[in-house]
Enzyme design. Structure first.
Site: not given
Ligand code: NAD
Length: 496
Positions: A178, A231, A233, A236, A253, A287
């Site tokens: 997804k 995504g 924290t 997550g 992650e 991130c």
């Molecule tokens: P996000 O958490 O908003 O979304 C990430 C994914 O999760 C998306 O596909 C989103 O649709 C999905 N999602 C959202 N709510 C959900 C739920 N309740 N249940 C299941 N899935 C859900 O993150 P973002 O805004 O897309 O990305 C930015 C974040 O990602 C930042 O915090 C960044 O630090 C982190 N990130 C971490 C790494 C790493 O490797 N540590 C790498 C890239 C980005």
């Protein structure tokens, strides 16, 4: 709207591109231009059910029957197809994310290397054997975990997909992928290329849609064995809770607030150049962005003025232009959030040394509200909100420290633990700090910490699990022990 007719825009389920069961669609944006990019099918829970069913079928069917050597060839073929289409994928990604196209191209190459790395492991997933006692020999099998729900963010859509798809497929798993709803395009193209590479129908399914519905359905689905998530924290945490109901395996992650520590004995020019990359790459939407620069007192003024000057000189503009160093943010709404953090940093006593709320001299056809210039906020205390929360934009803070012990304390005084960089002319100090800093990766005199083959992942609230390296195979395999009785006599443990 640019012509997107060559790119898939429907759900990929069981090897077929199809509309969502409910017929729903949504619009993917070109944030830098404030324009619509493409209309994309929007999955719902019914589609997740269909994708999981296809993945389960392929898991014990076509994919289980594909020998590791053949899986390896298919992954190499996929890498080759991606490599050949680097420019096209980079442009698609750049338009959808707003990130400079040359950066997207570099990330496509990382995806290629990641697939090649794991293609090589498919034939080397060895167990181990052991003689327990004269009557028992045991060996272990490394089996796929099963159906993997891969949920990825919008900041590196293609590369993040490859980081999960490559080890999962190498180990014999199947996937329901997804992408973030903002950035569905390149994941769908990856699915199409996987089919072209000969990967059987149902092995990789792609279901764009909103996180709260499609992501949640994946995280709670009884037919999904593991969730691999990248995504925020907070998301997550929700996923780990949702996955607990069916005791799925989870790897996370998550976010970061990584320190970049500059000692007075460092090569200050090198530290300035590397630190620019460490925060402004991807317009700070990484991130691993080193968003807190900690500078030793005696070097602070020189570093701050040189860094701010260079930050002002970075060209901000059209993501498709070769000279652009900083493109747009993912959306106006996200840019507003970043601007809000700049206000907070200044209210908390920070001094604006470069950048700010507005970008000057943007080219025609670009949406100024989606851009934030490279911003430097000096003189902020480490406990200020802007030093503790993930801004996820081109904003960096400068904080002073007095000695090595204070540098370590400030570096660790945050809830995250993803990455760190140490700039020093003292070799032993670099290694000393590497042991004391709470982070998944520490660079010494280098901003680069993510390479195929090098484990990438976090400590503390940056999550758990390591991607992009051999350790990742542990996330995608279960170890089964097989025990063989070698005694010629019957076993009679009850002595009857
Ligand atoms: P996000 O958490 O908003 O979304 C990430 C994914 O999760 C998306 O596909 C989103 O649709 C999905 N999602 C959202 N709510 C959900 C739920 N309740 N249940 C299941 N899935 C859900 O993150 P973002 O805004 O897309 O990305 C930015 C974040 O990602 C930042 O915090 C960044 O630090 C982190 N990130 C971490 C790494 C790493 O490797 N540590 C790498 C890239 C980005």
């Amino acid at each position: 709207m640019p012509d997107m007719t060559d790119h898939p825009n429907q759900l990929l389920i069981n090897g077929e591109f199809r509309d969502a069961a409910a017929g729903a669609t949504f619009t993917a944006q070109d944030p830098a231009r404030g324009a619509e990019l493409a209309t994309v099918a929007r999955a719902g829970t019914e589609d997740v059910d269909a994708a999981v069913a296809a993945a389960r079928e392929a898991l014990t069917g076509a994919w289980a029957k594909t020998a590791p050597a053949k899986r390896s060839r298919m992954l190499n073929r996929l890498a080759q197809l991606i490599d050949e289409r680097t420019d096209e994928i980079a442009e698609l990604e750049s338009r959808n994310v707003g990130k400079a196209k040359w950066q997207c191209a570099a990330e496509v190459k990382v995806a290629v290397s990641t697939l090649e790395l794991f293609a090589g492991t498919a034939q080397h997933l060895y167990g181990r054997s052991h003689v327990v006692n004269p009557s028992v020999v045991t060996y272990t099998l490394r089996e796929p975990v099963g159906v993997v729900g891969a949920i990825i963010p919008w900041n590196y859509p293609f590369m993040m997909a490859a980081w999960k798809v490559a080890p999962a497929l190498a180990a014999g798993n199947t996937l329901v992928l997804k992408p973030a709803s903002a950035t569905p395009m390149s994941a769908l193209l990856l699915g199409q290329l996987a089919l072209e590479a000969g990967i059987p129908a149902g092995v990789l399914n792609v279901v764009p849609g909103p996180g709260g519905e499609v992501g949640e359905a994946i995280a709670t689905h009884p037919g999904v064995d593991k969730v691999a998530f990248t995504g925020e924290t907070g998301t997550g945490r929700r996923i780990a809770e949702a996955a607990a109901s069916t005791l799925k395996r989870v790897s996370l992650e998550l976010g970061g607030k990584s320190p970049n520590i500059v000692f007075g004995d460092a090569d200050i020019e090198a530290a300035v150049l590397g630190s620019l990359w460490a925060i402004y790459y991807a317009a700070g939407q990484s991130c691993e962005a080193r968003s807190r620069i900690l500078v030793e007192d005696d070097a602070y003024d020189d570093f701050a003025s040189a860094f701010a000057e260079r930050a002002k000189g970075l060209s901000v503009g059209d993501p498709l232009a070769a000279e652009t160093k900083v493109g747009s943010l993912i959306s106006r709404a996200h840019a507003d959030k970043v601007r809000g953090f700049i206000d907070i940093g200044l209210e908390d006593g920070g001094e604006l040394l470069a950048g700010g709320r507005e970008v000057d001299g943007l080219g025609d056809g670009l949406d100024p509200d989606a851009f934030v210039p490279p911003t430097v906020i000096g003189g902020v205390a480490n406990d200020a909100r802007i030093c503790q929360e993930e801004v996820f934009g081109p904003v960096v803070t400068l904080t002073r420290f007095g000695d090595e012990a204070e540098a370590v304390k400030l570096a660790n005084d945050v809830r995250y633990g993803l990455a760190a960089t140490v700039w020093t002319g003292d070799g032993s100090r670099g290694h000393r700090l590497a042991q004391r800093i709470h982070a998944g990766a520490v660079g010494i005199n280098t901003p680069f910490i993510a390479f195929p083959g090098v484990p990438f992942g976090g400590l503390k609230e940056s999550g758990y699990g390591r991607e992009q390296a051999l350790e990742s195979l542990d996330l995608y395999t279960e170890t089964k022990a097989v025990l063989q009785n070698t005694s010629p006599k019957p076993i009679n443990p009850l002595g009857v």
